[in-house]
Scaffold this motif. Structure first.
Motif, PDB file in Angstrom:
ATOM      1  N   ARG A 272       0.793  -1.248   0.094  1.00 47.71           N
ATOM      2  CA  ARG A 272      -0.109   0.036  -0.049  1.00 47.71           C
ATOM      3  C   ARG A 272       0.852   1.285  -0.136  1.00 47.71           C
ATOM      4  NH1 ARG A 272      -2.353  -3.311   3.862  1.00 47.71           N
ATOM      5  NH2 ARG A 272      -4.294  -4.445   3.138  1.00 47.71           N
ATOM      6  N   ARG A 273       0.386   2.223  -0.590  1.00 50.10           N
ATOM      7  CA  ARG A 273       1.150   3.429  -0.885  1.00 50.10           C
ATOM      8  C   ARG A 273       2.735   3.241  -1.270  1.00 50.10           C
ATOM      9  NH1 ARG A 273       0.245   8.670   3.122  1.00 50.10           N
ATOM     10  NH2 ARG A 273      -2.254   8.701   2.945  1.00 50.10           N
ATOM     11  N   GLY A 274       2.964   2.044  -2.046  1.00 52.41           N
ATOM     12  CA  GLY A 274       4.035   1.820  -2.836  1.00 52.41           C
ATOM     13  C   GLY A 274       4.890   1.226  -1.568  1.00 52.41           C
ATOM     14  N   GLY A 275       4.515   0.781  -0.480  1.00 51.81           N
ATOM     15  CA  GLY A 275       5.332  -0.010   0.332  1.00 51.81           C
ATOM     16  C   GLY A 275       6.045   1.058   1.355  1.00 51.81           C
ATOM     17  N   GLY A 276       5.986   0.581   2.641  1.00 51.69           N
ATOM     18  CA  GLY A 276       6.713   1.653   3.400  1.00 51.69           C
ATOM     19  C   GLY A 276       8.108   0.909   4.087  1.00 51.69           C
ATOM     20  N   ASP A 277       8.689   1.558   4.852  1.00 56.31           N
ATOM     21  CA  ASP A 277      10.019   1.196   5.244  1.00 56.31           C
ATOM     22  C   ASP A 277      10.393   1.051   6.864  1.00 56.31           C
ATOM     23  OD1 ASP A 277      13.025   0.627   4.415  1.00 56.31           O
ATOM     24  OD2 ASP A 277      13.326   2.341   5.406  1.00 56.31           O
ATOM     25  N   ALA A 278      10.812  -0.114   7.356  1.00 60.00           N
ATOM     26  CA  ALA A 278      11.084  -0.510   8.616  1.00 60.00           C
ATOM     27  C   ALA A 278      12.552  -0.696   8.694  1.00 60.00           C
ATOM     28  CB  ALA A 278      10.268  -1.789   9.217  1.00 60.00           C
ATOM     29  N   GLN A 279      13.232  -0.097   9.927  1.00 61.86           N
ATOM     30  CA  GLN A 279      14.322  -0.263  10.200  1.00 61.86           C
ATOM     31  C   GLN A 279      14.807  -0.478  11.944  1.00 61.86           C
ATOM     32  OE1 GLN A 279      17.318   2.368   8.411  1.00 61.86           O
ATOM     33  NE2 GLN A 279      15.902   3.011   6.629  1.00 61.86           N
ATOM     34  N   VAL A 280      15.748  -1.227  12.218  1.00 60.76           N
ATOM     35  CA  VAL A 280      15.986  -1.516  13.602  1.00 60.76           C
ATOM     36  C   VAL A 280      17.410  -1.267  13.811  1.00 60.76           C
ATOM     37  CG1 VAL A 280      14.237  -3.373  13.995  1.00 60.76           C
ATOM     38  CG2 VAL A 280      16.382  -3.935  13.099  1.00 60.76           C
ATOM     39  N   LEU A 281      17.737  -0.820  14.801  1.00 60.91           N
ATOM     40  CA  LEU A 281      19.056  -0.347  15.199  1.00 60.91           C
ATOM     41  C   LEU A 281      20.097  -1.424  15.155  1.00 60.91           C
ATOM     42  CD1 LEU A 281      20.764   2.205  16.008  1.00 60.91           C
ATOM     43  CD2 LEU A 281      20.685   1.442  18.378  1.00 60.91           C
ATOM     44  N   ARG A 282      19.951  -2.807  15.647  1.00 62.34           N
ATOM     45  CA  ARG A 282      20.748  -3.628  15.625  1.00 62.34           C
ATOM     46  C   ARG A 282      19.921  -4.821  15.137  1.00 62.34           C
ATOM     47  NH1 ARG A 282      21.953  -2.093  20.686  1.00 62.34           N
ATOM     48  NH2 ARG A 282      21.179  -3.815  21.549  1.00 62.34           N
ATOM     49  N   PRO A 283      20.023  -5.146  13.560  1.00 64.59           N
ATOM     50  CA  PRO A 283      19.229  -6.411  13.146  1.00 64.59           C
ATOM     51  C   PRO A 283      19.785  -7.534  13.851  1.00 64.59           C
ATOM     52  CG  PRO A 283      19.970  -4.781  11.353  1.00 64.59           C
ATOM     53  CD  PRO A 283      20.688  -4.546  12.559  1.00 64.59           C
ATOM     54  N   SER A 284      18.722  -8.541  14.018  1.00 64.83           N
ATOM     55  CA  SER A 284      18.932  -9.811  14.546  1.00 64.83           C
ATOM     56  C   SER A 284      17.695 -10.687  14.273  1.00 64.83           C
ATOM     57  CB  SER A 284      19.270  -9.674  15.925  1.00 64.83           C
ATOM     58  OG  SER A 284      19.427 -10.857  16.169  1.00 64.83           O
ATOM     59  N   TRP A 285      17.849 -11.581  13.348  1.00 67.64           N
ATOM     60  CA  TRP A 285      16.476 -12.265  13.226  1.00 67.64           C
ATOM     61  C   TRP A 285      16.478 -13.500  14.068  1.00 67.64           C
ATOM     62  CZ3 TRP A 285      12.627 -10.939   9.930  1.00 67.64           C
ATOM     63  CH2 TRP A 285      12.824  -9.873   9.079  1.00 67.64           C
ATOM     64  N   ARG A 286      17.407 -13.875  14.874  1.00 68.52           N
ATOM     65  CA  ARG A 286      17.205 -14.989  15.840  1.00 68.52           C
ATOM     66  C   ARG A 286      17.933 -14.488  16.964  1.00 68.52           C
ATOM     67  NH1 ARG A 286      20.753 -19.619  13.107  1.00 68.52           N
ATOM     68  NH2 ARG A 286      22.602 -18.355  12.716  1.00 68.52           N
TER      69      ARG A 286
END
Length: 598
Positions: A584-598
């Motif tokens: 929607r609306r071309g998609g938004g953007d999410a960011q985190v300070l220290r990425p960690s998927w697990r």
């Protein structure tokens, strides 16, 4: 109810001088807009907006030791550059803040206000409402902006960084320019006819007389100068030359000589700008399945209507309902809550809003008894009888929903200390009033068209008539949810009156239907606002849900898009899952300070 007011300029002493930096020339030729990531997981903080440049501006604050408030204002200022048709310096909004040090939820009512000269008949001519489109594109629709006071107070009260530092990413973005994407181009194209009638708007947003091409760079040095002035002076900047320019633009809109559009003059004065008051109000609060759901109180109808609908839903056990029945009772609860919202909610400083009763469990039970899991309530339904002790009493005729613009934008932020912000800001319609303040780089809002133009034949609508200094009713619903006293969810959306139903649907999908937050955000949306037909996105049609709900008696009308959520969730291990729209609306953007998927 707690109410604190802040006059413009009262906090200006905290705002230090900003150092002017030279802009870096942008590369010529088509460029690729920044990449967007709708989901990010990690620790240390997060920022979610509809735009990668704005998300990055917020992240710059977190990386340099700023908190969630610094990040929110930095992102909001950047959205004033890259999303100028949805929000900006000439608008207002609602700011909800969870303060980790105290465990309190604060709300700031930065809604625009009507000029002192505006009466109940402001949008009537010869006793009849003026055409809505003419009201929108006019000085008459422009409310006194609340965004500058919101930014000033939030930074002074809770921020860690100087305003000059917080505004710097947005200033650089305005100076150096941003890459135009398809969403920006299409929004410009949709407003091109209006924009062309105002020379300052056309010069800024119709370079060469046409919408900017995708991949080109759009600069706004005038807005950079406006932000520098704000960084020096705070919200008191509206009491100087910038404020004088706003008033001159509102009261004598600068229309192109060859324009045939009738553009009505507004009523704003410099005294109106100086008299603007930001209000800190106690948040709405309901207990839903053991969760503490905090929202924005009136003048917004967001917290009260979401809260009432959740209270109604609390009378049903989701474990005893199928997925289709959960969706059904959610639509019915929304229908009932909107019936009350349209009659009772207005500016609490001007009308009596029965908020305590509307959000009481007893009243929810009274309303819930209308709902049958095997059939549909014929809409529009009447508002409830606020004085009834029990039973299913209804009272009076339904009030028609007023017309709110589908624009607006929402962001969420979190930091390493556990502070969380949910902030919805707007200039109302996509493109606002279409009137840019010459030499200042921002479009003025058309928020006053959120007032009801007149009382209906049944007598409903009086709570939201125009009035001197009055805030028009809004549907903005920035929301923060606590679990066991700690932040769990933060979310919100643009979309005018559909904001409430969007937030409600995402909450119910996440809490009751077992969907993950990314699944809840991406799911096809429905919007029932006490109308005969439910608005539904295209992806809903042809699904088992459509078949089951249609068999119950729900009628649907298709609409292209509903809302654009920005949200975050604290996972059990303490990581943050930041979630934006995937499409929607071309998609938004999410960011985190220290990425960690697990």
């Amino acid at each position: 109810m707690k109410r604190r007011t802040y006059r413009l300029g009262a906090l200006a002493g905290a705002f230090a001088l900003v150092t002017t930096t030279m802009a870096t020339p942008a590369t010529a030729g088509p460029l690729s807009p920044p990449d967007r990531d709708p989901v990010a997981v990690g620790r240390g903080g997060a920022v979610v907006t509809v735009d990668p440049d704005a998300t990055s501006a917020g992240m710059e604050m977190l990386r340099s030791g700023g908190n969630a408030v610094d990040a929110a204002i930095a992102a909001a200022a950047a959205l004033g550059v890259t999303e100028p048709y949805s929000a900006g310096f000439g608008g207002g909004g609602y700011f909800v803040y969870y303060e980790a040090a105290t465990g309190r939820v604060h709300t700031l009512d930065g809604r625009e206000t009507a000029p002192a000269a505006m009466g109940e008949d402001a949008f009537l001519e010869d006793g009849a409402p003026i055409p809505f489109a003419e009201a929108v594109t006019s000085g008459l629709s422009v409310g006194v902006p609340g965004t500058p006071a919101t930014w000033e107070h939030a930074l002074d009260e809770w921020g860690r960084k100087r305003p000059a530092t917080v505004l710097r990413p947005a200033i650089e973005l305005a100076e150096e320019g941003f890459v135009v994407d398809e969403t920006f181009r299409s929004q410009t194209r949709d407003n091109a006819e209006r924009f062309a009638d105002f020379p300052a708007t056309a010069e800024l947003f119709l370079p060469g007389g046409a919408p900017p091409e995708v991949g080109t760079v759009l600069r706004n040095p005038d807005l950079a100068d406006t932000y520098r002035a704000f960084a020096r002076e705070g919200a008191a900047v509206l009491e100087g030359d910038i404020g004088a320019d706003i008033v001159a633009t509102v009261t004598d809109p600068p229309v192109a000589p060859d324009a045939t559009r009738e553009v009505r003059a507004g009523l704003m004065t410099t005294d109106d700008l100086a008299a603007y008051e930001l209000v800190e109000r106690a948040p709405t609060h309901v207990d839903y399945r053991g969760l503490d759901v905090y929202g924005m109180p009136p003048s917004s109808s967001g917290g009260s209507t979401v809260g009432e609908a959740l209270n109604i839903l609390s009378t049903f056990d989701p474990a005893e309902l199928s997925q289709e029945e959960i969706r059904h009772v959610t639509l019915e609860a929304s229908k009932l809550a909107y019936a009350d919202r349209n009659v009772h909610i207005g500016d609490p400083d001007h009308v009596d809003v029965p908020l305590e009763r509307l959000l009481s469990p007893e009243y929810a039970a009274q309303r819930a008894c209308h709902i049958d899991t095997a059939s549909v309530l014929a809409a529009p339904v009447a508002p409830g009888d606020l004085d009834a002790g029990a039973g299913c009493a209804e009272e009076g005729a339904p009030a028609a929903e007023n017309r709110e613009g589908p624009s607006t934008t929402h962001l969420v932020t979190a930091d390493r200390w556990g502070n969380v912000v949910s902030y919805t800001l707007t200039i109302e319609q996509t493109g606002g009033s279409a009137i840019t303040v010459p030499g200042r780089g921002f479009i003025l809002n058309n928020e006053l068209t959120d007032f009801d133009f007149q009382v209906s034949a049944s007598g409903a609508g009086a709570a939201n008539l125009p009035g001197p200094g009055k805030r028009p009713r809004s549907s903005m619903a920035p929301t923060i949810v606590l679990r066991d006293g700690e932040p769990w969810l933060a979310l919100g959306s643009p979309g005018g009156a559909t904001i409430i139903t969007t937030v409600l649907q995402v909450l119910v999908d996440r809490v009751d239907a077992g969907r993950s937050l990314p699944e809840a955000v991406a799911a096809p949306r429905l919007s029932q606002r006490n109308a005969e037909r439910v608005q539904a996105e295209p992806a809903f049609f042809g699904t088992p849900d459509e078949k089951a709900l249609s068999e119950l008696g729900h009628l649907f009308s298709q609409t292209a898009e509903i809302g654009a959520v920005a949200a975050l969730e604290y996972l059990p291990d303490g990581r943050i899952q930041a979630v934006a729209e995937p499409e929607r609306r071309g998609g938004g953007d999410a960011q985190v300070l220290r990425p960690s998927w697990r």
